[in-house]
Structures are given as structure tokens and as C-alpha cells.
Design a protein around this motif. Sequence first.
Motif, PDB file in Angstrom:
ATOM      1  N   HIS A   1       0.728  -1.308  -0.154  1.00  0.00           N
ATOM      2  CA  HIS A   1       0.093  -0.072   0.124  1.00  0.00           C
ATOM      3  C   HIS A   1       0.753   1.248  -0.161  1.00  0.00           C
ATOM      4  CE1 HIS A   1      -3.622  -2.306   0.166  1.00  0.00           C
ATOM      5  NE2 HIS A   1      -3.190  -2.944   1.370  1.00  0.00           N
ATOM      6  N   SER A   2       2.286   1.223  -0.101  1.00  0.00           N
ATOM      7  CA  SER A   2       2.985   2.474  -0.058  1.00  0.00           C
ATOM      8  C   SER A   2       3.383   2.771  -1.552  1.00  0.00           C
ATOM      9  CB  SER A   2       4.026   2.248   0.752  1.00  0.00           C
ATOM     10  OG  SER A   2       5.131   1.096   0.144  1.00  0.00           O
ATOM     11  N   VAL A   3       2.472   2.092  -2.597  1.00  0.00           N
ATOM     12  CA  VAL A   3       2.893   2.256  -3.991  1.00  0.00           C
ATOM     13  C   VAL A   3       1.704   3.215  -4.542  1.00  0.00           C
ATOM     14  CG1 VAL A   3       3.169   1.372  -6.173  1.00  0.00           C
ATOM     15  CG2 VAL A   3       4.131  -0.002  -4.034  1.00  0.00           C
ATOM     16  N   GLU A   4       2.193   4.349  -5.040  1.00  0.00           N
ATOM     17  CA  GLU A   4       0.891   5.085  -5.716  1.00  0.00           C
ATOM     18  C   GLU A   4       0.230   4.603  -6.820  1.00  0.00           C
ATOM     19  OE1 GLU A   4       1.598   9.354  -5.731  1.00  0.00           O
ATOM     20  OE2 GLU A   4       2.927   9.323  -4.011  1.00  0.00           O
ATOM     21  N   ASN A   5       0.943   3.918  -7.702  1.00  0.00           N
ATOM     22  CA  ASN A   5       0.706   3.371  -8.899  1.00  0.00           C
ATOM     23  C   ASN A   5      -0.353   2.403  -8.570  1.00  0.00           C
ATOM     24  OD1 ASN A   5       0.421   1.660 -11.408  1.00  0.00           O
ATOM     25  ND2 ASN A   5       2.002   2.821 -12.183  1.00  0.00           N
ATOM     26  N   MET A   6      -1.466   2.387  -9.009  1.00  0.00           N
ATOM     27  CA  MET A   6      -2.570   1.386  -8.822  1.00  0.00           C
ATOM     28  C   MET A   6      -2.076   0.128  -9.491  1.00  0.00           C
ATOM     29  SD  MET A   6      -4.534   2.109  -6.253  1.00  0.00           S
ATOM     30  CE  MET A   6      -6.315   1.494  -6.312  1.00  0.00           C
ATOM     31  N   ASN A   7      -1.667   0.076 -10.703  1.00  0.00           N
ATOM     32  CA  ASN A   7      -1.604  -1.150 -11.480  1.00  0.00           C
ATOM     33  C   ASN A   7      -0.402  -1.898 -10.695  1.00  0.00           C
ATOM     34  OD1 ASN A   7      -3.453  -0.708 -13.555  1.00  0.00           O
ATOM     35  ND2 ASN A   7      -1.831   0.333 -14.679  1.00  0.00           N
ATOM     36  N   PHE A   8       0.674  -1.217 -10.113  1.00  0.00           N
ATOM     37  CA  PHE A   8       1.717  -1.883  -9.488  1.00  0.00           C
ATOM     38  C   PHE A   8       1.281  -2.225  -8.131  1.00  0.00           C
ATOM     39  CE2 PHE A   8       6.049  -1.533  -7.421  1.00  0.00           C
ATOM     40  CZ  PHE A   8       6.710  -2.770  -7.944  1.00  0.00           C
ATOM     41  N   ARG A   9       0.237  -1.709  -7.493  1.00  0.00           N
ATOM     42  CA  ARG A   9      -0.257  -2.206  -6.255  1.00  0.00           C
ATOM     43  C   ARG A   9      -1.047  -3.302  -6.480  1.00  0.00           C
ATOM     44  NH1 ARG A   9      -3.680   1.815  -2.430  1.00  0.00           N
ATOM     45  NH2 ARG A   9      -1.671   3.024  -2.681  1.00  0.00           N
ATOM     46  N   VAL A  10      -1.721  -3.431  -7.334  1.00  0.00           N
ATOM     47  CA  VAL A  10      -2.694  -4.790  -7.701  1.00  0.00           C
ATOM     48  C   VAL A  10      -1.529  -5.989  -8.163  1.00  0.00           C
ATOM     49  CG1 VAL A  10      -4.050  -5.840  -9.269  1.00  0.00           C
ATOM     50  CG2 VAL A  10      -4.505  -3.573  -8.493  1.00  0.00           C
ATOM     51  N   PHE A  11      -0.377  -5.455  -8.808  1.00  0.00           N
ATOM     52  CA  PHE A  11       0.519  -6.717  -9.091  1.00  0.00           C
ATOM     53  C   PHE A  11       1.355  -7.289  -7.858  1.00  0.00           C
ATOM     54  CE2 PHE A  11       5.114  -7.670  -9.636  1.00  0.00           C
ATOM     55  CZ  PHE A  11       4.928  -8.593 -10.526  1.00  0.00           C
ATOM     56  N   LEU A  12       1.548  -6.138  -6.868  1.00  0.00           N
ATOM     57  CA  LEU A  12       2.129  -6.683  -5.398  1.00  0.00           C
ATOM     58  C   LEU A  12       0.859  -7.723  -4.745  1.00  0.00           C
ATOM     59  CD1 LEU A  12       4.048  -3.375  -4.677  1.00  0.00           C
ATOM     60  CD2 LEU A  12       5.061  -5.784  -5.180  1.00  0.00           C
ATOM     61  N   GLN A  13      -0.252  -7.103  -4.841  1.00  0.00           N
ATOM     62  CA  GLN A  13      -1.406  -7.737  -4.119  1.00  0.00           C
ATOM     63  C   GLN A  13      -1.429  -9.166  -4.712  1.00  0.00           C
ATOM     64  OE1 GLN A  13      -4.662  -5.030  -4.648  1.00  0.00           O
ATOM     65  NE2 GLN A  13      -4.581  -4.324  -2.569  1.00  0.00           N
ATOM     66  N   TYR A  14      -1.211  -9.420  -6.039  1.00  0.00           N
ATOM     67  CA  TYR A  14      -1.311 -10.654  -6.544  1.00  0.00           C
ATOM     68  C   TYR A  14      -0.497 -11.348  -6.454  1.00  0.00           C
ATOM     69  CZ  TYR A  14      -1.325 -14.092 -10.228  1.00  0.00           C
ATOM     70  OH  TYR A  14      -1.278 -15.460 -10.747  1.00  0.00           O
ATOM     71  N   GLU A  15       0.974 -10.991  -6.058  1.00  0.00           N
ATOM     72  CA  GLU A  15       1.927 -11.718  -5.898  1.00  0.00           C
ATOM     73  C   GLU A  15       1.821 -12.340  -4.585  1.00  0.00           C
ATOM     74  OE1 GLU A  15       6.424 -10.889  -6.459  1.00  0.00           O
ATOM     75  OE2 GLU A  15       5.704  -8.819  -6.369  1.00  0.00           O
ATOM     76  N   PHE A  16       1.198 -11.863  -3.501  1.00  0.00           N
ATOM     77  CA  PHE A  16       0.995 -12.375  -2.224  1.00  0.00           C
ATOM     78  C   PHE A  16      -0.169 -13.279  -2.280  1.00  0.00           C
ATOM     79  CE2 PHE A  16       3.556  -9.014  -0.774  1.00  0.00           C
ATOM     80  CZ  PHE A  16       4.526  -9.584   0.065  1.00  0.00           C
ATOM     81  N   THR A  17      -1.282 -12.949  -3.018  1.00  0.00           N
ATOM     82  CA  THR A  17      -2.535 -13.717  -3.412  1.00  0.00           C
ATOM     83  C   THR A  17      -2.040 -15.129  -4.057  1.00  0.00           C
ATOM     84  OG1 THR A  17      -4.056 -12.044  -3.634  1.00  0.00           O
ATOM     85  CG2 THR A  17      -4.605 -14.092  -4.900  1.00  0.00           C
ATOM     86  N   HIS A  18      -1.128 -15.156  -4.682  1.00  0.00           N
ATOM     87  CA  HIS A  18      -0.547 -16.014  -5.597  1.00  0.00           C
ATOM     88  C   HIS A  18       0.351 -17.236  -4.698  1.00  0.00           C
ATOM     89  CE1 HIS A  18       1.211 -18.555  -9.092  1.00  0.00           C
ATOM     90  NE2 HIS A  18       2.508 -18.398  -8.491  1.00  0.00           N
ATOM     91  N   LEU A  19       0.667 -16.519  -3.610  1.00  0.00           N
ATOM     92  CA  LEU A  19       1.389 -17.231  -2.705  1.00  0.00           C
ATOM     93  C   LEU A  19       0.600 -17.905  -1.541  1.00  0.00           C
ATOM     94  CD1 LEU A  19       4.679 -15.009  -2.422  1.00  0.00           C
ATOM     95  CD2 LEU A  19       4.447 -17.260  -3.488  1.00  0.00           C
ATOM     96  N   GLY A  20      -0.703 -17.556  -1.553  1.00  0.00           N
ATOM     97  CA  GLY A  20      -1.554 -18.115  -0.629  1.00  0.00           C
ATOM     98  C   GLY A  20      -2.043 -17.253   0.453  1.00  0.00           C
ATOM     99  N   LEU A  21      -1.706 -15.939   0.691  1.00  0.00           N
ATOM    100  CA  LEU A  21      -1.977 -15.092   1.637  1.00  0.00           C
ATOM    101  C   LEU A  21      -3.489 -14.867   1.958  1.00  0.00           C
ATOM    102  CD1 LEU A  21      -1.074 -13.320   3.928  1.00  0.00           C
ATOM    103  CD2 LEU A  21      -0.945 -11.212   2.295  1.00  0.00           C
ATOM    104  N   ASP A  22      -4.401 -14.825   0.588  1.00  0.00           N
ATOM    105  CA  ASP A  22      -5.693 -14.584   1.112  1.00  0.00           C
ATOM    106  C   ASP A  22      -6.365 -15.820   1.426  1.00  0.00           C
ATOM    107  OD1 ASP A  22      -5.364 -12.127  -0.360  1.00  0.00           O
ATOM    108  OD2 ASP A  22      -6.482 -12.485  -2.073  1.00  0.00           O
ATOM    109  N   HIS A  23      -6.049 -16.907   0.913  1.00  0.00           N
ATOM    110  CA  HIS A  23      -6.500 -18.187   1.288  1.00  0.00           C
ATOM    111  C   HIS A  23      -6.309 -18.385   2.968  1.00  0.00           C
ATOM    112  CE1 HIS A  23      -7.716 -22.499   1.191  1.00  0.00           C
ATOM    113  NE2 HIS A  23      -6.901 -22.440   1.908  1.00  0.00           N
ATOM    114  N   TYR A  24      -4.888 -17.984   3.330  1.00  0.00           N
ATOM    115  CA  TYR A  24      -4.652 -18.301   4.860  1.00  0.00           C
ATOM    116  C   TYR A  24      -5.400 -17.476   5.633  1.00  0.00           C
ATOM    117  CZ  TYR A  24      -1.573 -18.670   8.695  1.00  0.00           C
ATOM    118  OH  TYR A  24      -1.308 -18.859  10.090  1.00  0.00           O
ATOM    119  N   LEU A  25      -5.704 -16.239   5.069  1.00  0.00           N
ATOM    120  CA  LEU A  25      -6.204 -15.194   6.244  1.00  0.00           C
ATOM    121  C   LEU A  25      -7.752 -15.755   5.992  1.00  0.00           C
ATOM    122  CD1 LEU A  25      -4.581 -12.099   5.157  1.00  0.00           C
ATOM    123  CD2 LEU A  25      -4.206 -13.468   7.166  1.00  0.00           C
TER     124      LEU A  25
END
Length: 127
Positions: A95-119
Motif C-alpha cells: 500500500h505504499s505504492v501510488e501506482n494502482m497497477n503496481f499495487r494490484v501486481f504486488l497484491q497478486y504476488e501475495f495472493t498467488h502465494l496463498g495469503l488470501d486463502h490463509y487469512l
Amino acid sequence: KSGFSLVMNHPACVNEITLSLNNKNARTKALVLELLAAVCLVRGGHDIILAAFDNFKEVCGEKNRFEKLMEYFRNEDTNIDFMVACMQFINIVVHSVENMNFRVFLQYEFTHLGLDHYLEVGDRAPP
């Protein structure tokens, strides 16, 4: 303040600090994540942190960036200090990234690694 400035100006320093996540002690890992989160919030720090995790990926033979971090997060579920530090770090990185596309990309990295599922599920096994 001067110590922090030295860390920011030394190209390999943040890489070495990031590699300290391989320590067995959960408290050490939590402190490392707190320091990395602080670096991330300083001007130019976000790029330094991402580069350090790219280096970590290379050195540790990860397939994906942040893979070991997520593994530690899932396996250290009895250490609240570490889990809090880890979630704070992830939130700051994303969330310290202003570029929304890059923010979504970073969110996807963690989603891909199972963070959303775990939480969501609280599942202790990888998805």
C-alpha cells in the motif's frame, strides 16, 4: 538517524538484512521485518526493498519473490509478534505504492502465494 542513513546508502546492507529472515529465531525475523518496513517508507526505500527480495529470491533459490516469507508466516502461526510484523510489512509493501497497477501486481504476488486463502480460511496448509 545516521545509522539509518548508512543502511540506506550501502547497496548490500539491505540485502544482508533481508537474508537475516533465514534466522530460526522468530523474534529476529520480526525485528528484520520491522526494519525493512521502515526502509520501505523512506523515499526510494520501496525500490530498495523489492530489489532486496529479488536478491533473496536468487540467493535462496525461490521460485517466486516473497515465497520464504509466506512460508515463515504460515509456519510461525504461534508467534503473534512475528505474524503482526509480517502483516504490517506486507501492508506497507503493497500500500505504499501510488501506482494502482503496481499495487494490484504486488497484491497478486501475495495472493498467488496463498495469503488470501490463509487469512480467509485460517488453513495452516498451503492452498
